[in-house]
Design an enzyme around this catalytic site. Structure first.
Site, PDB file in Angstrom:
ATOM      1  N   LYS A  33       0.847  -1.196   0.000  1.00  0.00           N
ATOM      2  CA  LYS A  33       0.000   0.000   0.000  1.00  0.00           C
ATOM      3  C   LYS A  33       0.880   1.243   0.000  1.00  0.00           C
ATOM      4  O   LYS A  33       2.087   1.176   0.235  1.00  0.00           O
ATOM      5  CB  LYS A  33      -0.917  -0.005   1.221  1.00  0.00           C
ATOM      6  CG  LYS A  33      -0.178   0.037   2.549  1.00  0.00           C
ATOM      7  CD  LYS A  33      -1.142   0.010   3.718  1.00  0.00           C
ATOM      8  CE  LYS A  33      -0.377   0.055   5.048  1.00  0.00           C
ATOM      9  NZ  LYS A  33      -1.291   0.120   6.204  1.00  0.00           N
ATOM     10  N   TYR A 253      19.558  28.322   7.764  1.00  0.00           N
ATOM     11  CA  TYR A 253      18.468  29.137   8.299  1.00  0.00           C
ATOM     12  C   TYR A 253      18.464  29.124   9.827  1.00  0.00           C
ATOM     13  O   TYR A 253      18.644  28.080  10.453  1.00  0.00           O
ATOM     14  CB  TYR A 253      17.116  28.605   7.814  1.00  0.00           C
ATOM     15  CG  TYR A 253      16.771  28.950   6.388  1.00  0.00           C
ATOM     16  CD1 TYR A 253      16.646  30.272   5.976  1.00  0.00           C
ATOM     17  CD2 TYR A 253      16.553  27.949   5.456  1.00  0.00           C
ATOM     18  CE1 TYR A 253      16.309  30.584   4.663  1.00  0.00           C
ATOM     19  CE2 TYR A 253      16.214  28.242   4.142  1.00  0.00           C
ATOM     20  CZ  TYR A 253      16.096  29.565   3.758  1.00  0.00           C
ATOM     21  OH  TYR A 253      15.765  29.867   2.460  1.00  0.00           O
TER      22      TYR A 253
END
Length: 357
Positions: A33, A253
Site C-alpha cells: 500500500k 536558516y
C-alpha cells in the site's frame, strides 16, 4: 541533472519477503500500500510476482493500478470498499476484500455479484480503529456464509502495539480474537511485521509483512530477524558546494548551528521538498564519501549541510547517503523523532532507480 535519487534494490526486497515467509512458516501477503511505502508499488509487485502468495493494498485505486500493470496475483483491499458500487470492480478483477463494518456486510448481502467473493472478516480486537465488535463477529460470519455471495472467509485482526515486546496488549488482543472466532473453522491472519518478527507463538495461516519487506525494523532495537533484513531503499545525493568556515560562523536558516572550530561544510542537493525530514537535528547520521558523518543546521527545502571536517577525502561531487545500506532509516527516524514508515512514504521529487543488488 540534479543528483538526488533513491536506489531500490529488488533483490533485497525478495530476500526480505522470503525471510518473512521463512520466519512465519505460512503464506504471506506482501503489503505494498501507499505505493509500496514509497518504493513504487508496480515495480515491487513485478519483482515479487511468482514468489508472493499475494499482495495487500489500502484501496481499490491501488489495486487497479496493479491489474493495469499486468499483476494477476491475489490482491487484498485492506480497507475494503468505501461505496457499494465498488463491488462490481472487486468481482471483475478478482480482488479479495476486507469487511470491517456492518454496512459493508449489508452491501454484500444486497449486491448482485457475477461470482462469489473472497472476504477477510476483520475483528476489532482492541485497536479500536476499524473492525467488527466481538459481539457481532460470529453473526457476521454466519450472514456472509448464508448470503450466497461469498466463497471463502479469512478471519483477521490487527495489532496495535506488537512493536512493544514487553507490552501485554498483543496477548490480550489474541485472547479477544480467539474468543470471538471460537467454533469457526476458517483460516486466520493476525501477524503484521512486528508480530512476524517478535511474536512467533501467535497463530496465523497468513501473515502480512509491511515495513520488514523494505528492510526496516519496527523495533527500537534489533532482534535476530531484524539483523537479517536488507535495506531496500538507499537515498543518496552529492555534495554540490564546499565551504571553509572559521570558528563562530552560523550555518543555514536560523543559525541553528555555529561552528565551534574551523570547519569544512558540504552542501548537499537534498531537502525537505524531497521528503528528508525538516526537523532532523544537527548530528543526524549521514555517510559522506564512504565515511560516517553528521547533518549540520536546519534542513532547507532543497539543500542540507553536512560536516566534512573529518572526512578529508570528501569534496565537490562526493556521494552522500542519507539512509540505506550503511545509514539505517531507523537511525535517521530516531534522530528526527519519527518512524521509518514516514520517511519512506514522504519521499517525493526524487527519482526511483531500480537495481538488483
Amino acid at each position: 541533472m540534479r543528483p538526488a535519487r533513491a536506489l531500490i534494490d529488488l533483490q533485497a526486497l525478495r530476500h526480505n519477503y522470503q525471510l518473512a515467509r521463512e520466519t512465519s512458516g505460512v503464506r504471506a501477503l506482501a503489503v505494498i500500500k501507499a505505493d509500496a511505502y514509497g518504493h513504487g508499488a508496480v515495480r515491487c509487485a513485478q519483482a515479487l510476482e511468482g514468489e508472493a502468495d499475494g499482495f495487500a493494498v489500502a484501496c481499490i485505486e491501488e489495486a487497479l493500478e496493479l491489474r493495469a500493470a499486468g499483476i494477476r496475483a491475489p490482491v487484498l483491499l485492506l480497507e475494503g470498499f468505501f461505496e457499494a458500487s465498488e463491488l462490481a470492480l472487486i468481482v471483475e478483477h478478482d480482488f479479495w476484500c476486507v469487511v470491517h463494518s456492518l454496512w459493508q456486510l449489508e452491501a454484500i448481502e444486497q449486491a448482485a455479484v457475477a461470482k462469489p467473493l473472497t472476504v477477510w472478516l476483520k475483528l476489532d480486537s482492541g485497536m479500536h480503529r476499524v473492525g467488527l465488535h466481538p459481539k457481532d463477529y460470529q453473526v457476521a460470519y454466519q450472514r456472509l456464509q448464508a448470503s450466497g455471495k461469498v466463497e471463502k472467509i479469512v478471519l483477521m485482526s490487527h495489532f496495535a502495539r506488537a512493536d512493544e515486546l514487553d507490552c501485554p496488549r498483543s496477548s490480550e488482543q489474541v485472547a479477544v480474537f480467539e474468543a470471538a472466532r471460537q467454533g469457526l473453522g476458517a483460516e486466520i491472519s493476525l501477524r503484521n511485521s512486528p508480530a512476524v518478527m517478535g511474536w512467533p507463538s501467535v497463530p496465523s495461516d497468513w501473515v502480512r509483512p509491511g515495513i520488514m519487506l523494505y528492510g526496516s525494523t519496527p523495533f527500537e532495537e534489533n532482534n535476530s530477524v531484524a539483523a537479517r533484513l536488507q535495506p531496500v531503499m538507499t537515498l543518496e545525493s552529492k555534495v554540490i558546494c564546499v565551504r571553509e568556515l572559521p570558528a563562530g560562523e552560523p550555518v543555514g536558516y536560523g543559525a541553528r548551528f555555529i561552528t565551534d572550530r574551523p570547519m569544512r561544510i558540504g552542501v548537499v542537493a537534498m531537502g525537505y521538498a524531497d521528503g528528508y525530514p525538516r526537523h532532523a537535528p544537527t548530528g543526524t547520521p549521514v555517510l559522506v564519501a564512504g565515511q560516517r558523518s553528521r547533518l549540520l543546521g536546519r534542513v532547507s527545502m532543497d539543500m542540507l549541510c553536512v560536516d566534512l571536517t573529518d572526512v578529508p577525502q570528501a569534496g565537490l561531487g562526493s556521494t552522500v547517503e542519507l539512509w540505506g545500506k550503511n545509514i539505517l532509516a531507523s537511525d535517521v527516524a530516531q534522530a528526527a523523532d519519527t518512524i521509518p514508515y514516514q520517511l519512506f512514504c514522504n519521499l517525493r521529487r526524487v527519482p526511483l532507480v531500480y537495481c538488483e543488488g
